[in-house]
Design an enzyme around this catalytic site. Structure first.
Site, PDB file in Angstrom:
ATOM      1  N   SER A 176     -33.664 -10.260   8.172  1.00 41.30           N
ATOM      2  CA  SER A 176     -33.521 -11.241   7.102  1.00 41.30           C
ATOM      3  C   SER A 176     -34.759 -11.382   6.230  1.00 41.30           C
ATOM      4  O   SER A 176     -34.653 -11.750   5.062  1.00 41.30           O
ATOM      5  CB  SER A 176     -33.145 -12.602   7.675  1.00 41.30           C
ATOM      6  OG  SER A 176     -34.046 -12.993   8.691  1.00 41.30           O
ATOM      7  N   HIS A 204     -26.637 -10.748   7.119  1.00 44.22           N
ATOM      8  CA  HIS A 204     -26.967 -10.263   5.772  1.00 44.22           C
ATOM      9  C   HIS A 204     -26.294  -8.930   5.443  1.00 44.22           C
ATOM     10  O   HIS A 204     -26.519  -8.387   4.362  1.00 44.22           O
ATOM     11  CB  HIS A 204     -28.486 -10.124   5.619  1.00 44.22           C
ATOM     12  CG  HIS A 204     -29.206 -11.421   5.818  1.00 44.22           C
ATOM     13  ND1 HIS A 204     -29.496 -12.280   4.779  1.00 44.22           N
ATOM     14  CD2 HIS A 204     -29.668 -12.025   6.936  1.00 44.22           C
ATOM     15  CE1 HIS A 204     -30.115 -13.349   5.261  1.00 44.22           C
ATOM     16  NE2 HIS A 204     -30.237 -13.218   6.565  1.00 44.22           N
ATOM     17  N   LYS A 236     -23.697 -16.693   3.377  1.00 41.58           N
ATOM     18  CA  LYS A 236     -24.464 -15.755   2.549  1.00 41.58           C
ATOM     19  C   LYS A 236     -23.493 -15.031   1.609  1.00 41.58           C
ATOM     20  O   LYS A 236     -23.045 -15.619   0.650  1.00 41.58           O
ATOM     21  CB  LYS A 236     -25.296 -14.859   3.452  1.00 41.58           C
ATOM     22  CG  LYS A 236     -26.195 -15.730   4.369  1.00 41.58           C
ATOM     23  CD  LYS A 236     -27.121 -14.958   5.222  1.00 41.58           C
ATOM     24  CE  LYS A 236     -27.681 -15.783   6.370  1.00 41.58           C
ATOM     25  NZ  LYS A 236     -28.328 -17.039   6.013  1.00 41.58           N
TER      26      LYS A 236
HETATM   27  C1  LIG Z   1     -29.987 -13.269  10.518  1.00 37.91           C
HETATM   28  C2  LIG Z   1     -29.524 -14.696  10.464  1.00 37.91           C
HETATM   29  N1  LIG Z   1     -28.753 -15.169  11.459  1.00 37.91           N
HETATM   30  C3  LIG Z   1     -28.323 -16.430  11.470  1.00 37.91           C
HETATM   31  C4  LIG Z   1     -28.631 -17.293  10.456  1.00 37.91           C
HETATM   32  C5  LIG Z   1     -28.131 -18.705  10.539  1.00 37.91           C
HETATM   33  O1  LIG Z   1     -26.919 -18.815   9.877  1.00 37.91           O
HETATM   34  P1  LIG Z   1     -26.464 -20.230   9.311  1.00 37.91           P
HETATM   35  O2  LIG Z   1     -27.239 -20.467   8.056  1.00 37.91           O
HETATM   36  O3  LIG Z   1     -25.003 -20.115   9.087  1.00 37.91           O
HETATM   37  O4  LIG Z   1     -26.818 -21.242  10.379  1.00 37.91           O
HETATM   38  C6  LIG Z   1     -29.417 -16.851   9.383  1.00 37.91           C
HETATM   39  C7  LIG Z   1     -29.816 -17.698   8.243  1.00 37.91           C
HETATM   40  O5  LIG Z   1     -29.392 -18.723   7.908  1.00 37.91           O
HETATM   41  C8  LIG Z   1     -29.874 -15.519   9.392  1.00 37.91           C
HETATM   42  O6  LIG Z   1     -30.643 -15.060   8.395  1.00 37.91           O
END
Ligand SMILES: Cc1ncc(COP(=O)(O)O)c(C=O)c1O
Length: 392
Positions: A176, A204, A236
């Site tokens: 990320s 992502h 996203k």
């Molecule tokens: C790789 C990754 N996993 C999980 C999440 C968490 O997801 P959420 O925003 O739906 O809690 C994020 C960012 O928010 C992320 O970048």
């Protein structure tokens, strides 16, 4: 006894690590208003430009008219409604897995999946650059927790040798904060050789990657045997909110029984699931969004290289510019903002010490002219700031 929060906050400020929340006063998109200022933004994760899409908004409206607003209860009580179920079936199809389970956020999906699968006496092995939610999940699980070198299958193999109990290998699909992608074929090979399971969080990757937006597993053509636990998030590229875990019938039934962040929370609003069903349609069918995004990524990388910026090894919409010093990254972000451009400085502890960066993200809603404006702004700001003072 006192918590002395003031001292902690002062230290945070002194280290250039103090975080503030910009106030968004418009819908998400390339052109936003933040803290009263119109800005051209390159920092959201709405990679396909669906967060403010009229058809998605209309699906939400129609969903609210039909299903009301609140989820009303947890899924296991009486909160699991028609749109949630239809969305799970559509997401399973996108992921190429028999079933999928809807979670309220990605953070909860990761906590739920890891803690349901491993516990005391087991092992969880994670890439050292994994998202915080995955690292937290590993720590919370009570399993033996170890991190391998970034995207390094040999480093994973060495740790697998010492693993005990059920072993879960966990990685981001697209990292990320770096934008590079996991070497899944190699990681899957190592995991399978030792009878471990591979879990991939492709928050992502779903949307931008794969011919039909099926993410990194579609990109590499990997099966459920290679990646038994596959996570996607909906906030996203889907432009909505929530997350899912996709996998076998047994995996999903196990999560329904044992994943506490699934069981002990109210279901997401059903109208949100209606909106996501629409955005999923667009994500799969409107290939021009992925193609346009690739054009912008190429344009940005070529332009940035001409300016001499230090890019990372990424062909995804996440295109960070490595800066190093946190203060310098913040200064550059401020200078860009004075020129009407919004690019976030990412600092430790989100990234390792000494690797602060400007995290540029591109979306299908941007135009080539807007990317050109960004490149011109970056060229000016880097020139104005001058080279980094060397230690010598
Ligand atoms: C790789 C990754 N996993 C999980 C999440 C968490 O997801 P959420 O925003 O739906 O809690 C994020 C960012 O928010 C992320 O970048």
């Amino acid at each position: 006894m006192s918590f002395d929060l003031a001292a902690r906050l002062a230290t945070r400020r002194a280290e250039n690590l103090y975080r503030q929340r910009p106030l968004l006063e418009s819908p998400q998109g390339p052109e936003v208003v933040v803290d009263g200022q119109p800005l051209l933004a390159f920092c959201n994760n709405d990679y396909l430009g669906l967060a403010n899409h009229p058809q998605v908004i209309e699906a939400w409206r129609a969903g609210a008219s039909k299903w009301g607003v609140g989820g009303g209860a947890s899924h296991l009580v009486i909160g699991h409604s028609g749109p949630h179920h239809a969305l799970e079936e559509a997401l399973a199809d996108l992921a190429g897995r028999p079933r999928a389970l809807l979670f309220t956020t990605g953070y909860m999906a990761n906590l739920g999946a890891v803690t349901a699968l491993v516990g005391q006496g087991d092992t969880v092995l994670e890439d050292r650059l994994n998202h915080a939610s995955l690292l937290d999940a590993g720590l919370l699980s009570g399993a033996r927790f170890n991190r391998y070198l970034h995207n390094d299958a040999a480093s994973l193999a060495a740790r697998l040798e010492k693993a005990t109990g059920n072993t879960l290998v966990v990685t981001d699909g697209v990292f990320s904060m770096d934008g590079d992608i996991a070497d899944l074929p190699a990681l899957a090979r190592e995991a399978k050789a030792k009878g471990a399971w591979l879990m991939v969080d492709d928050a992502h990757g779903f949307g931008p990657l794969g011919a039909n937006g099926g993410g990194i597993v579609e990109h590499f053509g990997l099966s459920m045997e290679d990646v038994p636990v596959l996570v996607g998030t909906l906030g996203k590229a889907f432009g909505t909110a929530g997350a899912f875990v996709a996998g076998s019938e047994e995996l999903i039934e196990s999560l329904i029984q044992f994943a506490r962040p699934y069981i002990y929370t109210t279901s997401q609003p059903p109208a949100l699931a209606c909106a996501t069903l629409k955005s999923l349609d667009l994500l799969r069918s409107e290939h021009w969004r992925r193609e346009h995004l690739q054009t912008l990524i190429r344009q940005f990388r070529q332009g940035a290289e001409q300016i001499g910026l230090e890019l990372m090894d990424s062909f995804t919409p996440i295109q960070p510019i490595m800066i190093g010093d946190a203060g310098r990254a913040v200064r550059l972000s401020q200078m860009l903002r004075e020129r009407g451009l919004m690019v976030t400085a990412i600092r430790p502890p989100t990234v390792p010490a000494g690797s602060a960066r400007l995290r540029v993200t591109l979306t299908a809603a941007h135009s080539e002219a807007q990317v050109q404006l960004l490149l011109e702004g970056l060229a000016d700001c880097f020139k104005q700031l001058g080279p980094e003072p060397s230690d010598a």
